[in-house]
Design a protein around this motif. Structure first.
Motif, PDB file in Angstrom:
ATOM      1  N   CYS B  39       0.847  -1.184   0.000  1.00 40.53           N
ATOM      2  CA  CYS B  39       0.000   0.000   0.000  1.00 40.53           C
ATOM      3  C   CYS B  39       0.884   1.236   0.000  1.00 40.53           C
ATOM      4  N   ILE B  40       0.538   2.194  -0.851  1.00 43.32           N
ATOM      5  CA  ILE B  40       1.233   3.474  -0.814  1.00 43.32           C
ATOM      6  C   ILE B  40       0.262   4.478  -0.217  1.00 43.32           C
ATOM      7  N   VAL B  41       0.619   5.055   0.935  1.00 40.56           N
ATOM      8  CA  VAL B  41      -0.277   6.026   1.584  1.00 40.56           C
ATOM      9  C   VAL B  41       0.353   7.410   1.592  1.00 40.56           C
ATOM     10  N   GLY B  42      -0.480   8.411   1.711  1.00 35.05           N
ATOM     11  CA  GLY B  42       0.014   9.773   1.777  1.00 35.05           C
ATOM     12  C   GLY B  42      -1.090  10.737   1.389  1.00 35.05           C
ATOM     13  N   GLU B  43      -0.835  12.028   1.659  1.00 31.22           N
ATOM     14  CA  GLU B  43      -1.821  13.047   1.335  1.00 31.22           C
ATOM     15  C   GLU B  43      -1.906  13.263  -0.168  1.00 31.22           C
ATOM     16  N   SER B  44      -2.924  14.029  -0.587  1.00 29.40           N
ATOM     17  CA  SER B  44      -3.026  14.363  -2.009  1.00 29.40           C
ATOM     18  C   SER B  44      -1.765  15.102  -2.440  1.00 29.40           C
ATOM     19  N   GLY B  45      -1.278  14.803  -3.612  1.00 30.55           N
ATOM     20  CA  GLY B  45      -0.126  15.531  -4.147  1.00 30.55           C
ATOM     21  C   GLY B  45       1.209  15.070  -3.595  1.00 30.55           C
ATOM     22  N   CYS B  46       1.252  13.912  -2.920  1.00 31.99           N
ATOM     23  CA  CYS B  46       2.532  13.487  -2.366  1.00 31.99           C
ATOM     24  C   CYS B  46       3.288  12.597  -3.342  1.00 31.99           C
ATOM     25  N   ILE B  50       1.421   9.477  -9.317  1.00 31.95           N
ATOM     26  CA  ILE B  50       2.488   9.640 -10.300  1.00 31.95           C
ATOM     27  C   ILE B  50       3.376   8.406 -10.313  1.00 31.95           C
ATOM     28  N   THR B  51       3.693   7.901  -9.109  1.00 32.85           N
ATOM     29  CA  THR B  51       4.525   6.709  -9.016  1.00 32.85           C
ATOM     30  C   THR B  51       3.857   5.538  -9.726  1.00 32.85           C
ATOM     31  N   ALA B  52       2.558   5.344  -9.437  1.00 33.17           N
ATOM     32  CA  ALA B  52       1.847   4.232 -10.060  1.00 33.17           C
ATOM     33  C   ALA B  52       1.801   4.397 -11.569  1.00 33.17           C
ATOM     34  N   MET B  53       1.551   5.633 -12.017  1.00 36.17           N
ATOM     35  CA  MET B  53       1.449   5.851 -13.459  1.00 36.17           C
ATOM     36  C   MET B  53       2.765   5.560 -14.167  1.00 36.17           C
ATOM     37  N   MET B 210      -0.180  -6.949  -5.748  1.00 31.58           N
ATOM     38  CA  MET B 210      -1.022  -5.775  -5.886  1.00 31.58           C
ATOM     39  C   MET B 210      -0.321  -4.555  -5.292  1.00 31.58           C
ATOM     40  N   VAL B 211      -0.434  -3.442  -5.983  1.00 36.08           N
ATOM     41  CA  VAL B 211       0.025  -2.177  -5.417  1.00 36.08           C
ATOM     42  C   VAL B 211      -1.222  -1.333  -5.243  1.00 36.08           C
ATOM     43  N   MET B 212      -1.558  -1.004  -3.996  1.00 32.98           N
ATOM     44  CA  MET B 212      -2.755  -0.221  -3.789  1.00 32.98           C
ATOM     45  C   MET B 212      -2.403   1.170  -3.287  1.00 32.98           C
ATOM     46  N   ILE B 213      -2.986   2.159  -3.939  1.00 29.18           N
ATOM     47  CA  ILE B 213      -2.735   3.527  -3.529  1.00 29.18           C
ATOM     48  C   ILE B 213      -3.946   4.012  -2.765  1.00 29.18           C
ATOM     49  N   THR B 214      -3.740   4.611  -1.625  1.00 27.99           N
ATOM     50  CA  THR B 214      -4.882   5.034  -0.836  1.00 27.99           C
ATOM     51  C   THR B 214      -4.440   6.118   0.142  1.00 27.99           C
ATOM     52  N   HIS B 215      -5.407   6.817   0.743  1.00 29.02           N
ATOM     53  CA  HIS B 215      -5.024   7.681   1.853  1.00 29.02           C
ATOM     54  C   HIS B 215      -5.804   7.272   3.093  1.00 29.02           C
ATOM     55  N   ASP B 216      -6.384   6.079   2.998  1.00 34.06           N
ATOM     56  CA  ASP B 216      -7.245   5.603   4.068  1.00 34.06           C
ATOM     57  C   ASP B 216      -6.505   4.524   4.866  1.00 34.06           C
TER      58      ASP B 216
END
Lengths: 289, 322
Positions: B39-46, B50-53, B210-216
């Motif tokens: 899981c990659i977590v962090g605030e918007s704009g961190c 971009i990393t996933a893309m 799986m690579v999941m991006i979330t802020h939750d």
């Protein structure tokens, strides 16, 4: 949970076809156009005369039971020439507009999709083509290539291509930024695939509306070019040609040019009615979306 | 130890904004093993998205975007490939689910057409085979009456159902690595739970990573094996999911975990982290979190090293004052 989700799905949206069906004017327009088309197709069954062979004994006769719309200066039956003329006028217009729709639509989608330099080049060429008034553009092409059926189609198509390119480009610009197009990149689809299978269906409706409107204009351009002598050469009948010939004898035999002019008017009017109806039906605002 | 399936090495991405280069991510590193969830977590704009893309090569190759580092899939550096070569991987070995289920499906194509398309492209199936597989996929993501649903349009589906369809599309070619960019953010909580459950189940079945991006953080706790906490384009803490929740090290991670409202604590105000994320152009030198950190000291003007937590091999953080 899943069952309630399934129920939500059945909310109906008003379809394009339903709106089209409910508009009376569209029906009238369609009816007129279909009747004219059928008359053109079954021309040989609707008249006993030949559109080309001359009859020196029946020159410039007034409309009568024998010749419903009278005869022209060569003794040919005007009704017959109108029927056969419809074949050529409609054929040229429809073929030219369909060709322009395909070429112009493709150019517009390519320009909008790639953007940047490609867009710039395609659209500037379109702008140059647009800067000539429709009739002048037709004149130039026919004057350069000569007057024949094919060249007439090319002339009309060329004047209409830039309009289709513009109409196709605008929605492409907005569609290509949608997430579902981004998803297509992530799924590894090629550019051509995305343009044909994902952008084209989104753009098609708008291009089609303009298409129905431009067939009317194409009929007018054909008539105008024939009128000034740049259309298909006599004795082949076309509506513009009939008006031209009738114009020479307008004071002696006003019926020739009048009937042909009326035919152009009615068909252009019917196509505009269809175009309006389709435009309303495709307009999302009227669908309450 | 086995080789990682997917591996990002020193990935730095810069954009040129108003003639100035701005770094969107800096030296991002991670390894992904088979059947593992990161899981990659962090605030918007961190820099998460971009990393996933860039992992899928989705960033346009333009002069105003500069990408450094390596993205390795089975030993191939995806950043070196041409668009055409990348298309063989995308949608086939590597797949992605997007955030917005409402807009990620093409409204003018039926759901069936969209599911089968990648099968036709990547697996060269016949239409009949693809249809069969497509219906199977819809069943797998638990859409009732799959046969009937197959020929319906996206507007006839609800948000949660559309996200399931998106998952079905992403899984169609049996990818090895699935990227999920905030797959549950746009959904309400019950549907969110269903979708997460589904993803976990499918992952177990197919052995994919799986690579999941979330802020939750709640989502992280329920699905992750490994966690990457990002702030201002940097990975500031990186550990196994268990370690992170039990013993967070970086002050930012701690603050994030503190900000989750808990039913056992009675509070009047929600805890928050003071201040705002600095803009890309106005990143402080040294520690990027220093402008908002409680523990800030003089040392923080220098970029902190990556430290390893004693006794925990894979737990790293980037801070001077822990």
């Amino acid at each position: 949970m899943i069952n309630t989700l399934a129920l939500n799905v059945k909310t109906a949206t008003v379809s394009t076809y339903q709106i089209l069906k409910s508009s009376k004017l569209t029906w009238i327009g369609t009816l007129i156009f279909v009747i004219v088309t059928l008359m053109a197709v079954f021309a040989p069954y609707l008249t006993p005369y030949d559109p080309i062979s001359q009859d020196p004994l029946a020159v410039l006769q007034e409309p009568s039971a024998l010749h419903w719309m009278g005869t022209d200066s060569y003794g040919r039956d005007v009704w017959t020439r109108m029927l056969y003329g419809a074949r050529i006028s409609l054929f040229i217009s429809v073929v030219a507009v369909v060709a322009a729709m395909i070429i112009g639509g493709a150019l517009g989608i390519v320009a909008g999709y790639y953007g940047g330099r490609v867009d710039m080049m395609i659209m500037r060429v379109m702008d140059i083509m647009l800067s000539f008034p429709t009739l002048i553009m037709g004149l130039i092409v026919v004057a350069m290539l000569g007057a024949s059926m094919t060249n007439l189609v090319i002339a009309i198509a060329l004047t209409v291509i830039p309009k289709f390119a513009r109409v196709a480009r605008a929605p492409t610009l907005s569609v290509k930024k949608r997430e579902y197009i981004e998803a297509c990149y992530a799924l590894g689809y090629s550019d051509i695939r995305i343009m044909v299978f994902h952008i084209l269906p989104n753009v098609f409706g708008e291009v089609l509306v303009i298409g129905s409107l431009w067939i009317a204009t194409a009929i007018r351009i054909e008539a105008s070019l024939s009128f000034i002598g740049l259309g298909i050469k006599p004795p082949t009948p076309t509506w513009g040609g009939i008006i031209r010939e009738g114009f020479n004898n307008f004071l002696d035999a006003p019926w020739i040019a009048t009937y042909a002019g009326l035919a152009v008017l009615v068909v252009v009017f019917s196509l505009n009615l269809i175009g309006d109806g389709v435009r309303d039906a495709v307009d999302p605002k009227l669908r309450g979306e | 130890m086995t080789e990682p399936v997917f591996c990002v090495k020193d990935l730095s991405i810069s954009f040129k904004l108003n003639g100035k280069w701005c770094q969107a991510t800096q030296n991002v590193n991670f390894d992904l093993m088979e059947n593992e969830t990161l899981c990659i977590v962090g605030e918007s704009g961190c820099g998460k998205s971009i990393t996933a893309m860039s992992c899928l090569g989705l960033l346009p190759k333009k002069k105003n975007i500069h990408i450094e580092g390596q993205v390795l899939y089975k030993g191939v550096n995806l950043l070196d490939l041409t668009e055409k070569e990348l298309n063989d991987y995308r949608g086939d070995d590597l797949s992605m689910i997007f955030q917005e289920p409402m807009t990620s499906l093409n409204p003018v194509l039926t759901v069936g057409e969209q599911i089968t398309e990648s099968l036709l492209v990547h697996k060269s199936m016949t239409k009949a085979q693809a249809r069969e597989t497509g219906i199977e996929l819809l069943n797998k993501v638990k859409i009732p009456e799959a046969e009937k649903r197959f020929s319906q349009y996206p507007h006839q589906f609800s948000g949660g159902m559309r996200q399931r369809v998106m998952i079905a599309i992403a899984l169609a070619c049996k990818p090895t690595v699935l990227f999920a960019d905030e797959p549950t953010t746009a959904l309400d909580v019950t549907i969110q739970a269903q979708v997460l459950h589904l993803l976990k189940e499918l992952r177990r079945e197919t052995k994919m990573s799986m690579v999941m991006i979330t802020h939750d953080m709640g989502v992280v706790a329920s699905v992750a094996d490994k966690v990457l906490v990002m702030y201002g384009g940097q990975v500031i803490e990186n550990s196994s999911c268990k370690d992170l929740f039990e013993a967070p090290n970086h002050p930012y991670t701690k603050a994030l975990l503190n900000a989750i409202p808990r039913p056992d604590r009675h509070i009047d105000h929600l805890t928050s982290i003071p201040g705002q994320v600095p803009t890309l152009a106005g990143m402080p030198s040294g520690c990027r979190f220093s402008t908002r950190c409680e523990l800030v000291s003089d040392q923080c003007a220098m970029t902190p090293d990556v430290n390893t937590v004693a006794g925990q091999q894979s737990h790293h953080y980037r801070c001077w004052n822990v």
